[in-house]
Design a protein around this motif. Structure first.
Motif, short mmCIF file in Angstrom:
data_model
loop_
_atom_site.label_atom_id
_atom_site.label_comp_id
_atom_site.label_asym_id
_atom_site.label_seq_id
_atom_site.Cartn_x
_atom_site.Cartn_y
_atom_site.Cartn_z
N TYR A 1 -2.77 34.39 23.20
CA TYR A 1 -1.64 34.05 22.33
C TYR A 1 -1.88 32.69 21.70
CZ TYR A 1 1.21 37.78 24.32
OH TYR A 1 1.70 39.01 24.71
N TYR B 1 -4.56 41.29 28.78
CA TYR B 1 -4.78 39.94 29.28
C TYR B 1 -4.23 39.80 30.69
CZ TYR B 1 0.13 39.07 27.96
OH TYR B 1 1.49 39.14 27.83
N ARG C 1 -1.75 42.58 32.07
CA ARG C 1 -0.91 43.26 31.08
C ARG C 1 -1.75 44.17 30.18
NH1 ARG C 1 3.86 42.12 29.66
NH2 ARG C 1 3.73 44.37 29.48
N HIS D 1 0.11 45.19 24.33
CA HIS D 1 1.51 45.40 23.93
C HIS D 1 1.86 44.43 22.81
CE1 HIS D 1 1.47 42.22 26.98
NE2 HIS D 1 2.46 41.68 26.29
N HIS E 1 5.14 42.26 21.47
CA HIS E 1 6.51 41.82 21.77
C HIS E 1 7.36 41.94 20.52
CE1 HIS E 1 5.67 39.96 25.73
NE2 HIS E 1 4.47 39.72 25.22
#
Ligand SMILES: [Fe+2]
Length: 211
Positions: free
Chosen positions: A106, A135, A142, A145, A147
């Motif tokens: 991120y 990640y 995770r 995905h 968000h």
């Protein structure tokens, strides 16, 4: 329709639509244009929420194209409609997206792969982005995905996450295995995905929110 029945119908409908031969055409000629919408909203079965996670940042740029300079990866065009619980399109709804890049990272200093937009009169949205990579964060692995926050004007904020089908092909990942081991996965928030063509996926996801 009973929510359980509707979810089953949605699943079958989505599977049938994909089996019917959705094909993403080459990049540059709008692959999403050929992707049918997911089955229409039929009752008050709201889109389920999910955790916000640690990487949300306020004040993202107003933009629907997150493919800014330096962003690489498997291209993804995501389209859909925001519906009310009464199945009407919701104009003026705020959609906020944020996600990891093709290395599972991120941008927490800038706004790469972050942006917000508002639905026009027909309640639709469109997002140009990439498929994020998996990640590990604080020992939690995770699955890929995206968000999202969805907020109708003067309405409650829905915070959720969108997931990818087990059959997704990107970065050599085993999506089935990654999905299976992610305790935050919610299959009801899985994108309807077309066929990968020229490193480009088209996808659809319709939201149902209290408006
Ligand atoms: Fe995340």
């Amino acid at each position: 329709m009973d929510p359980t029945t509707r979810r089953a119908a949605l699943k079958v409908g989505a599977a049938a639509a994909l089996a019917a031969g959705l094909t993403a055409v080459s990049a540059g000629s709008s692959p999403a244009a050929r992707l049918p919408l997911t089955p229409a909203c039929t009752d008050g079965d709201d889109t389920p929420g999910n955790i916000e996670g640690p990487y949300f940042k306020r004040n993202s740029p107003l933009r629907s194209d997150l493919r800014t300079a330096g962003v690489t990866g498997v291209l993804l065009t995501l389209r859909g409609t925001v519906h009310s619980e009464h199945c009407l399109p919701v104009p003026g709804a705020l959609l906020e997206f944020w996600q990891a890049d093709d290395k599972g990272v991120y941008d927490n200093t800038g706004f790469t792969l972050r942006g917000h937009q508002y639905t026009p009169a027909d309640g639709t949205y469109s997002l140009e982005t990439i498929v994020p990579k998996d990640y590990v964060d604080a020992g939690t692995h995770r699955t890929p995905h995206i968000h999202v926050k969805v907020q109708p004007a003067n309405g409650r904020v829905l915070t959720s996450q969108l997931f990818f089908p087990d059959t997704t092909t990107a970065y050599g990942l085993d999506f089935a295995q990654l999905n299976a081991r992610d305790r935050f996965l919610n299959r009801k928030c899985t994108l309807a995905l077309g066929v990968l063509s020229d490193n480009h996926y088209a996808a659809n996801f319709d939201f149902v929110v209290a408006a």
